[in-house]
Design a protein around this motif. Structure first.
Motif, PDB file in Angstrom:
ATOM      1  N   PHE A   8       0.843  -1.198   0.000  1.00  0.00           N
ATOM      2  CA  PHE A   8       0.000   0.000   0.000  1.00  0.00           C
ATOM      3  C   PHE A   8       0.880   1.250   0.000  1.00  0.00           C
ATOM      4  O   PHE A   8       0.856   2.068   0.892  1.00  0.00           O
ATOM      5  CB  PHE A   8      -0.994   0.002   1.162  1.00  0.00           C
ATOM      6  N   PHE A   9       1.686   1.321  -1.048  1.00  0.00           N
ATOM      7  CA  PHE A   9       2.577   2.453  -1.292  1.00  0.00           C
ATOM      8  C   PHE A   9       3.609   2.647  -0.180  1.00  0.00           C
ATOM      9  O   PHE A   9       3.947   3.765   0.177  1.00  0.00           O
ATOM     10  CB  PHE A   9       1.779   3.733  -1.541  1.00  0.00           C
ATOM     11  N   GLY A  10       4.082   1.528   0.353  1.00  0.00           N
ATOM     12  CA  GLY A  10       5.146   1.561   1.347  1.00  0.00           C
ATOM     13  C   GLY A  10       4.688   1.548   2.792  1.00  0.00           C
ATOM     14  O   GLY A  10       5.517   1.410   3.695  1.00  0.00           O
ATOM     15  N   VAL A  11       3.413   1.659   3.040  1.00  0.00           N
ATOM     16  CA  VAL A  11       2.907   1.672   4.416  1.00  0.00           C
ATOM     17  C   VAL A  11       3.276   0.376   5.139  1.00  0.00           C
ATOM     18  O   VAL A  11       3.582   0.389   6.331  1.00  0.00           O
ATOM     19  CB  VAL A  11       1.372   1.909   4.443  1.00  0.00           C
ATOM     20  N   GLY A  12       3.274  -0.727   4.427  1.00  0.00           N
ATOM     21  CA  GLY A  12       3.594  -2.015   5.028  1.00  0.00           C
ATOM     22  C   GLY A  12       5.025  -2.126   5.522  1.00  0.00           C
ATOM     23  O   GLY A  12       5.363  -3.071   6.242  1.00  0.00           O
ATOM     24  N   PRO A  23       2.915  -3.530  11.163  1.00  0.00           N
ATOM     25  CA  PRO A  23       2.562  -3.034   9.837  1.00  0.00           C
ATOM     26  C   PRO A  23       1.091  -3.232   9.482  1.00  0.00           C
ATOM     27  O   PRO A  23       0.519  -2.408   8.760  1.00  0.00           O
ATOM     28  CB  PRO A  23       3.472  -3.816   8.895  1.00  0.00           C
ATOM     29  N   GLY A  24       0.448  -4.278   9.992  1.00  0.00           N
ATOM     30  CA  GLY A  24      -0.973  -4.478   9.717  1.00  0.00           C
ATOM     31  C   GLY A  24      -1.832  -3.361  10.280  1.00  0.00           C
ATOM     32  O   GLY A  24      -2.784  -2.909   9.641  1.00  0.00           O
ATOM     33  N   THR A  25      -1.475  -2.911  11.472  1.00  0.00           N
ATOM     34  CA  THR A  25      -2.207  -1.802  12.081  1.00  0.00           C
ATOM     35  C   THR A  25      -1.960  -0.518  11.302  1.00  0.00           C
ATOM     36  O   THR A  25      -2.888   0.263  11.072  1.00  0.00           O
ATOM     37  CB  THR A  25      -1.812  -1.641  13.561  1.00  0.00           C
ATOM     38  N   TRP A  26      -0.724  -0.315  10.861  1.00  0.00           N
ATOM     39  CA  TRP A  26      -0.430   0.851  10.023  1.00  0.00           C
ATOM     40  C   TRP A  26      -1.230   0.807   8.728  1.00  0.00           C
ATOM     41  O   TRP A  26      -1.736   1.832   8.258  1.00  0.00           O
ATOM     42  CB  TRP A  26       1.069   0.959   9.712  1.00  0.00           C
ATOM     43  N   GLY A  27      -1.343  -0.392   8.139  1.00  0.00           N
ATOM     44  CA  GLY A  27      -2.128  -0.544   6.908  1.00  0.00           C
ATOM     45  C   GLY A  27      -3.588  -0.196   7.131  1.00  0.00           C
ATOM     46  O   GLY A  27      -4.216   0.486   6.311  1.00  0.00           O
ATOM     47  N   SER A  28      -4.138  -0.653   8.255  1.00  0.00           N
ATOM     48  CA  SER A  28      -5.528  -0.336   8.587  1.00  0.00           C
ATOM     49  C   SER A  28      -5.709   1.160   8.827  1.00  0.00           C
ATOM     50  O   SER A  28      -6.692   1.753   8.383  1.00  0.00           O
ATOM     51  CB  SER A  28      -5.972  -1.108   9.831  1.00  0.00           C
ATOM     52  N   LEU A  29      -4.765   1.758   9.543  1.00  0.00           N
ATOM     53  CA  LEU A  29      -4.830   3.205   9.788  1.00  0.00           C
ATOM     54  C   LEU A  29      -4.731   3.998   8.489  1.00  0.00           C
ATOM     55  O   LEU A  29      -5.462   4.973   8.293  1.00  0.00           O
ATOM     56  CB  LEU A  29      -3.710   3.632  10.738  1.00  0.00           C
ATOM     57  N   ALA A  30      -3.846   3.569   7.598  1.00  0.00           N
ATOM     58  CA  ALA A  30      -3.687   4.273   6.317  1.00  0.00           C
ATOM     59  C   ALA A  30      -4.941   4.146   5.457  1.00  0.00           C
ATOM     60  O   ALA A  30      -5.237   5.040   4.649  1.00  0.00           O
ATOM     61  CB  ALA A  30      -2.479   3.723   5.566  1.00  0.00           C
ATOM     62  N   ALA A  31      -5.674   3.065   5.636  1.00  0.00           N
ATOM     63  CA  ALA A  31      -6.902   2.865   4.859  1.00  0.00           C
ATOM     64  C   ALA A  31      -7.991   3.863   5.246  1.00  0.00           C
ATOM     65  O   ALA A  31      -8.850   4.191   4.415  1.00  0.00           O
ATOM     66  CB  ALA A  31      -7.414   1.436   5.056  1.00  0.00           C
ATOM     67  N   LEU A  32      -7.966   4.356   6.475  1.00  0.00           N
ATOM     68  CA  LEU A  32      -9.029   5.240   6.956  1.00  0.00           C
ATOM     69  C   LEU A  32      -9.113   6.569   6.207  1.00  0.00           C
ATOM     70  O   LEU A  32     -10.186   6.917   5.712  1.00  0.00           O
ATOM     71  CB  LEU A  32      -8.887   5.473   8.466  1.00  0.00           C
ATOM     72  N   PRO A  33      -8.029   7.359   6.101  1.00  0.00           N
ATOM     73  CA  PRO A  33      -8.166   8.626   5.380  1.00  0.00           C
ATOM     74  C   PRO A  33      -8.457   8.433   3.892  1.00  0.00           C
ATOM     75  O   PRO A  33      -9.133   9.266   3.276  1.00  0.00           O
ATOM     76  CB  PRO A  33      -6.825   9.335   5.604  1.00  0.00           C
ATOM     77  N   VAL A  34      -7.966   7.330   3.329  1.00  0.00           N
ATOM     78  CA  VAL A  34      -8.260   7.058   1.921  1.00  0.00           C
ATOM     79  C   VAL A  34      -9.748   6.752   1.764  1.00  0.00           C
ATOM     80  O   VAL A  34     -10.409   7.262   0.846  1.00  0.00           O
ATOM     81  CB  VAL A  34      -7.375   5.915   1.369  1.00  0.00           C
ATOM     82  N   VAL A  77      -9.469  -3.052  -5.571  1.00  0.00           N
ATOM     83  CA  VAL A  77      -8.263  -3.193  -4.750  1.00  0.00           C
ATOM     84  C   VAL A  77      -8.098  -4.641  -4.310  1.00  0.00           C
ATOM     85  O   VAL A  77      -6.971  -5.142  -4.238  1.00  0.00           O
ATOM     86  CB  VAL A  77      -8.280  -2.205  -3.565  1.00  0.00           C
ATOM     87  N   PHE A  78      -9.202  -5.343  -4.033  1.00  0.00           N
ATOM     88  CA  PHE A  78      -9.102  -6.765  -3.713  1.00  0.00           C
ATOM     89  C   PHE A  78      -8.437  -7.521  -4.856  1.00  0.00           C
ATOM     90  O   PHE A  78      -7.495  -8.293  -4.642  1.00  0.00           O
ATOM     91  CB  PHE A  78     -10.485  -7.368  -3.422  1.00  0.00           C
ATOM     92  N   MET A  79      -8.923  -7.326  -6.066  1.00  0.00           N
ATOM     93  CA  MET A  79      -8.364  -8.032  -7.223  1.00  0.00           C
ATOM     94  C   MET A  79      -6.902  -7.639  -7.440  1.00  0.00           C
ATOM     95  O   MET A  79      -6.055  -8.511  -7.681  1.00  0.00           O
ATOM     96  CB  MET A  79      -9.195  -7.748  -8.481  1.00  0.00           C
ATOM     97  N   VAL A 118       0.213  -5.375   3.185  1.00  0.00           N
ATOM     98  CA  VAL A 118      -0.895  -4.792   3.949  1.00  0.00           C
ATOM     99  C   VAL A 118      -2.084  -4.403   3.067  1.00  0.00           C
ATOM    100  O   VAL A 118      -3.061  -3.858   3.568  1.00  0.00           O
ATOM    101  CB  VAL A 118      -0.437  -3.582   4.800  1.00  0.00           C
ATOM    102  N   ILE A 119      -2.009  -4.699   1.795  1.00  0.00           N
ATOM    103  CA  ILE A 119      -3.138  -4.367   0.917  1.00  0.00           C
ATOM    104  C   ILE A 119      -4.388  -5.120   1.366  1.00  0.00           C
ATOM    105  O   ILE A 119      -5.505  -4.628   1.203  1.00  0.00           O
ATOM    106  CB  ILE A 119      -2.794  -4.626  -0.574  1.00  0.00           C
TER     107      ILE A 119
END
Length: 161
Positions: free
Chosen positions: A7-11, A17-28, A48-50, A72-73
């Motif tokens: 997810f653009f380096g968030v992972g 890193p999973g929590t960071w991925g979830s947090l990054a998903a929120l503002p998007v 995004v799933f595919m 983390v996608i």
């Protein structure tokens, strides 16, 4: 492919890193809901799933670890699914997504709980040891979190008000 999977380096962020991925998903997700509404979030979640499934397959090809922590996608997809009731609720009630701020918190916390503890279908999907399992465990965690968000909203509206 690694750019998508992380997810653009968030992972690559540490720790958790999973929590960071979830947090990054929120503002998007917030931007998606603000710009295009609930149905855009649903469609982008499928896309995004595919994309994540393909990226995960490529990044893990020939490697022993089917689910490295930097991917983390899957958390992004699961977190967006957990937010479906928030987006749909705002659409149906004709209110700003900001008005449903408790749902945002509930969706994040519940998704992380289901993703970390991996109950029932979440754990079974994770046990597949392949790219689809990587994605599906978070899809299930997202759906369970979404059900929890709906239950908490019902409790808040029917019992507390």
């Amino acid at each position: 492919m690694k750019l998508v999977a992380t997810f653009f380096g968030v992972g690559l962020l540490r720790p958790a890193p999973g929590t960071w991925g979830s947090l990054a998903a929120l503002p998007v997700a917030y931007a998606i809901l603000a710009f295009g509404g609930f149905w855009l979030l649903v469609n982008l979640t499928v896309f995004v799933f595919m994309s994540g499934w393909i990226a995960t397959k490529e990044v893990t090809r020939g490697k022993e670890d089917h689910d490295p922590s930097y991917i983390v996608i899957d958390e992004v997809v699961g977190q967006w699914i957990a937010l479906f009731p928030v987006g749909y609720g705002a659409l149906m009630m004709g209110v700003s997504i900001d008005a449903l701020w408790p749902g945002w918190i509930a969706a994040f916390v519940l998704f992380r709980v289901f993703d970390i503890t991996k109950p029932w279908l979440v754990g079974r999907a994770d046990a597949r040891n392949d790219a689809l399992g990587v994605m599906m465990d978070d899809v299930f965690a997202g759906f369970f979190a979404a059900i929890g968000v709906i239950a908490l909203a019902a409790f808040a509206h029917l019992v507390l008000m």
